[in-house]
Design an enzyme around this catalytic site. Structure first.
Site, mmCIF file in Angstrom:
data_model
loop_
_atom_site.group_PDB
_atom_site.id
_atom_site.type_symbol
_atom_site.label_atom_id
_atom_site.label_comp_id
_atom_site.label_asym_id
_atom_site.label_seq_id
_atom_site.Cartn_x
_atom_site.Cartn_y
_atom_site.Cartn_z
ATOM 1 N N SER A 172 -9.869 1.718 2.566
ATOM 2 C CA SER A 172 -8.954 2.496 1.769
ATOM 3 C C SER A 172 -7.876 1.681 1.055
ATOM 4 C CB SER A 172 -8.260 3.533 2.666
ATOM 5 O OG SER A 172 -7.426 2.889 3.610
ATOM 6 N N SER B 100 -10.300 -0.667 6.747
ATOM 7 C CA SER B 100 -9.646 -0.446 5.458
ATOM 8 C C SER B 100 -8.912 -1.636 4.856
ATOM 9 C CB SER B 100 -8.668 0.728 5.559
ATOM 10 O OG SER B 100 -9.356 1.953 5.494
ATOM 11 N N LYS C 239 0.846 -1.199 0.000
ATOM 12 C CA LYS C 239 0.000 0.000 0.000
ATOM 13 C C LYS C 239 0.881 1.249 0.000
ATOM 14 C CE LYS C 239 -4.069 1.882 2.476
ATOM 15 N NZ LYS C 239 -4.934 1.724 3.665
#
Ligand SMILES: [Zn+2]
Lengths: 474, 477
Positions: free
Chosen positions: A141, A165, A66
């Site tokens: 997210s 997330s 990420k």
């Protein structure tokens, strides 16, 4: 051979490399080509060449990371224009631990800006498409990480979970996502959203991969004062039954409005499966759950409003030159932050203001204590709490962007565990209208081995096939 | 209110840079004039993703300070974030302490302590351009070497009543901190910085007037002058029947002028909240025991020891004990010659310090051993007071050994009837008129005769001995 490689789980790929059936470079190149050809906008950066090999249990299996994890010399932009092109001088501990165990960083994945969002539509680098349906969101997210794994662009990926997330995008993309016990994985080098909630964890094709990845992430880190020693090694899950285990369902929460019938159906089916594996299902109540969402949307923005103050244009990232200091701050942050980030900075700033602190932040912290106490009470009677991960399947791009409150409801089932700092996993439980549904299994702090075991047993019995999104096993 | 007697009410906030090996929340060594931005890391630069870890040594020093100030030490202490934007604050917040400081209450000298807490120092800003301030600067550059240096903030109760008292008390605090070894406590270099909250009120009341905050005064002299100037400014305002505005002020020692930095309306809302990156600090018995074992003899105890064990006068004991360097020097003089009466040693140390002014005795050319030798020579009448003072002047100017200065320059005392009697006789003979007056009982001229003898001996005789000899020779016994 390409199809064979593609069908290997990360665990299987590491084994294939270990016993000589596959070379690191073959594996890396296979995924590098796929990631570079990404049409989902899942990646914000893909390696040109294979990193120098490191011997270790992970055997060179490529890892998607990420964007908000700092990676030395590699863009780490947290989905924000204010960090566009920013390459940190150091690597986050969680990534460094995996690299030391042999993982090879394949690329950085798209995300909601500073992890604020549930649809990955808040990225300065554009939305990510759901591999199951390109007109839908992948969740957020960690949407880029979830989409990359689901689409077979990476064997596995790192994400972060602050209010859901990891779990919610894993559910919406039909893969496995583990949110660890708070503190089990170092936050050092994770670009902070909400410090007291942020947790790094794996997004993987199956439960065994989640355990393998997680095993090499945990550990006390001298650079993170809130990190802790994980009390036991992370085992490879092998359970096939749930005999003697009790699963508690927070009925009032699950029966609440907003849950889609298809999600509800899949959840009921999962409970039946659990019963058939020997589990006992009981009802439970989390009375404070109705306040948890509100408390979360005070605490997380409050911490974020402070965490994001460092993006001021002085030392790194975007700077809008102006004739005086205040104007430089204002214009830099005006241009650098997206709408959702600004909204949360404003909410958080307000909540911490003199005269409002007790009414908002203080009260939210009391709700947090209450949630943790209620969950602990349930874990005295039950081994796990189970819920659907998300009230809905993946929604359409743009469907909720004009309604922040509807968007915030995506995290209804995941937020209580975030507030309590307890671990939870999302595994695919089936399809609704052709789209994946996630099942969330939560346990008390440091119960990851048991959660992974139960998830493994249910995974086997459910038999979800996610391979359609990467073209099947051929 | 005009016309009534007004008294100042002064409280101090003192920032002390702690002399730990590393910074407050990262592993960087403390900066000591290295090239800019060479003592930095992701943490003290506030890079994305970096996290603070509290420095255990700084907490240890904080506990020592708390013990020295007789504070109550918190069993659990937390860090908070103080949020505001400024280029010298890389994270956009300072990690400080708020409602659970490390030390609460306490007392030093006659002044009560409100609290002592730990925090991190800001970086150093340099502004290019005529203004020297960020407003109007062509450009500003930041040196992060200082950023993150551990600070102890010591806050007093508003109990000080004059600029002089502030100066004297700050010296005691400085001595205490220096004795603890926790800081360089150098005001010019910024390791000790002082802000003062000042208001005036009618004498005899306990109401508090509107206070102003005088910021960043960087020497004892400037503090006293700044406070004096601000007290006079407020007095003039009140006596003119106007009201003092609550604001933060800057004292410019060059122009003696006071300018406003910001008013109450511009005051920050710091949005304090518990620092989520740092767990609460639990103070264990072990930590307390270690801090207690690290405490050296503090000024108050030293003052007591000088009075009780060495029988120094309370005034001398306080002057020495409150100025650690002076007391250390005095101790060294006593140690150099243990047969020396501490009173005598104290007198000579005082004599020396009088010649040195602001310079510390230990930094002067006069070694403790030399001063001890000189004092012993006086005691054993090898040199008289006057001669010894001449030797001391030379020691201050050029250093050296008293015995050889005395020998080289013929400053040995002239004494004993053998040596002095002929000189006294000659002086009487040379002044027959005065001698006659003395014989007749008019003792006034005796000084002239003694002076003549001193002149002949170039001051090396002892005045009392000469007087006695004059009386003896005149049969006055
Ligand atoms: Zn540093």
């Amino acid at each position: 051979m390409a199809g064979d490689i593609q069908s290997l789980s990360a665990t299987a790929a590491a084994e294939a490399i270990a016993n000589g059936g596959l070379t690191r470079s073959e594996l890396f190149e296979h995924y590098r080509i796929r990631a570079a050809a990404d049409t989902l906008n899942a990646f914000t950066w893909v390696a040109d060449v294979e990193p120098a090999p490191v011997d270790g249990a992970l055997g060179g299996v490529p890892l998607a990371v990420k964007d908000l994890f700092c990676t030395e010399g590699i863009p780490s932009q947290a989905g924000s224009k204010i960090l566009a092109g920013y390459c940190p001088p150091y690597t986050a501990t969680a990534v460094a631990n995996l690299e030391a165990a042999g993982a090879a960083v394949l690329g950085k994945t798209n995300q909601d800006e500073f992890a604020m969002g549930s649809s990955n539509e808040n990225s300065a680098f554009g939305p990510v498409l759901n591999p199951w349906d390109h007109s839908r969101v992948p969740g957020g997210s960690s949407g880029g990480s979830a989409a990359a794994v689901a689409a077979g662009l990476a064997p596995w990926a790192l994400g972060t979970d602050t209010g859901g997330s990891i779990r919610q995008p894993a559910a919406l993309c039909g893969i496995v996502g583990l949110k660890p016990t708070y503190g089990a994985v170092s936050r050092y080098g994770m670009i902070a959203f909400a410090s007291s909630l942020d947790s790094a964890g794996p997004l993987t094709r199956d439960v065994a991969d989640a355990a393998l990845c997680y095993r090499h992430m945990v550990g006390r880190d001298g650079n993170d004062a809130t990190s802790v020693v994980f009390p036991e090694p992370i085992e490879t899950p092998t359970a096939e039954r749930l005999d003697g285990l009790t699963l508690a369902v927070p009925t009032a929460l699950v029966d609440g409005e907003g849950i889609e019938p298809g999600v509800r159906q899949s959840f009921e089916a999962s409970l039946d499966t659990a019963r058939s594996l020997g589990a006992t299902i009981i009802d439970c109540e989390i009375p404070s759950a109705r306040y948890a969402l509100s408390a979360y949307y005070v605490i997380a923005p409050a911490e974020a409003s402070s965490n994001l103050s460092r993006f001021d244009g002085v030392r790194y990232g975007l700077r809008v030159d102006e004739s005086n200091l205040d104007a430089m701050y204002t214009e830099t942050r005006h241009d650098g932050f997206g709408a959702e980030v600004k909204r949360r900075i404003l909410i958080g700033t307000y909540a911490l203001s003199s005269g409002y602190y007790d009414a908002y932040y203080g009260r939210a912290q009391r709700v947090r204590t209450l949630v943790a106490r209620e969950l602990a009470g349930i874990f005295e009677r039950a081994d796990f709490i189970v819920t659907p991960t998300s009230p809905t399947v993946a929604f359409g791009l743009g469907d909720r962007t004009s309604d922040p409150l509807a968007m915030y409801l995506s995290d209804l089932f995941t937020i209580p565990m975030s507030l309590a700092g307890t671990p939870a996993i999302s595994i695919p439980s089936g399809l609704s209208e052709g789209l994946p549904v996630g099942l969330q299994i939560c346990g008390p702090a440091f119960s990851e081995n048991r959660i992974l075991g139960a998830a493994h047993a249910l995974e086997g019995a459910i038999g979800f096939d996610g391979s359609v999104t990467w073209g099947g096993a051929n | 209110m005009a016309g009534g007697d007004l008294e100042p009410v002064i409280g101090l906030e003192i920032h002390v840079q702690l002399r730990t090996a590393t910074k407050m929340f990262c592993g960087c060594a403390l900066g000591f004039g290295e090239p800019p931005n060479t003592r930095t890391c992701p943490v003290c630069l506030g890079l994305p993703g970096a996290l603070p870890v509290a420095n255990a040594e700084a907490i240890h020093y904080g506990l020592m300070i708390g013990m020295a100030l007789d504070s109550e030490l918190a069993p659990v202490s937390t860090f908070h974030r103080k949020n505001y934007f400024y280029p010298d604050l890389p994270k956009g917040y300072q990690i400080s302490q708020f409602d659970l400081p490390l030390c609460s209450g306490g007392k030093l000298g006659e002044v009560n302590i409100h609290r002592v807490h730990l925090e991190e120092d800001a970086a150093k800003l340099n502004h290019a351009g005529a203004s020297g301030r960020i407003e109007g600067a062509d450009s500003s550059i930041v040196d992060f070497n200082r950023g993150g240096t551990p600070l102890a903030e010591i806050v007093t109760e508003p109990e000080l009543r004059s600029a002089e008292q502030v100066g004297e008390w700050l010296r005691l605090l400085r001595t205490t901190l220096r004795t603890l070894g926790v800081s360089d406590v150098n005001m010019e270099e910024g390791s000790l910085r002082c802000d003062a909250n000042i208001s005036l009120r009618p004498v005899g009341t306990d109401q508090l007037g509107t206070k102003t905050e005088l910021k960043n005064m960087n020497s004892f002299r400037f503090i006293e002058r700044g406070i004096r100037a601000e007290v006079e400014r407020q007095r003039a305002i009140i006596e003119a029947g106007e009201t003092v505005t609550q604001e933060t002020l800057h004292f410019d020692p060059k122009s003696e002028s006071i300018t406003s930095l910001r008013s109450k309306e511009e005051a920050h809302d710091y949005r304090y909240f518990p620092e989520p990156d740092l767990p609460p600090v639990v103070i264990t018995e072990e930590m307390l025991a270690r801090a207690a074992a690290s405490l050296p003899e503090l000024p108050a105890a030293r003052e007591q020891r000088y009075i009780e064990t060495l029988s120094l006068s309370p005034e001398t004991a306080r002057v020495f004990a409150w100025r650690a360097e002076l007391a250390d020097y005095f101790d060294a003089v006593c140690a150099a010659d243990q047969s020396l009466d501490p009173h005598v040693a104290a007198n000579w140390v005082t004599e020396l310090q009088g010649r040195l002014g602001d310079e510390e005795a230990e930094d002067s050319k006069v070694t403790a051993a030399a001063l001890a030798q000189l004092a012993a020579m006086v005691v054993s009448s090898q040199v008289n007071q006057g001669g010894a003072k001449q030797v001391l002047d030379q020691l201050v100017a050029a250093g050296g050994e008293p015995a050889s200065i005395v020998a080289d320059q013929g400053l040995e005392a002239v004494g004993g009837a053998d040596e002095l009697a002929p000189i006294v006789a000659a002086a009487l003979e040379a002044n027959p008129e005065l001698t006659e007056r003395l014989r007749s009982g008019d003792m006034k001229p005796i000084g002239v005769i003694v002076g003549e003898v001193m002149k002949q001996t170039r001051g090396r005789a002892d005045g009392k001995e000469v007087t006695a000899l004059v009386r003896k020779q005149l049969g006055l016994s």
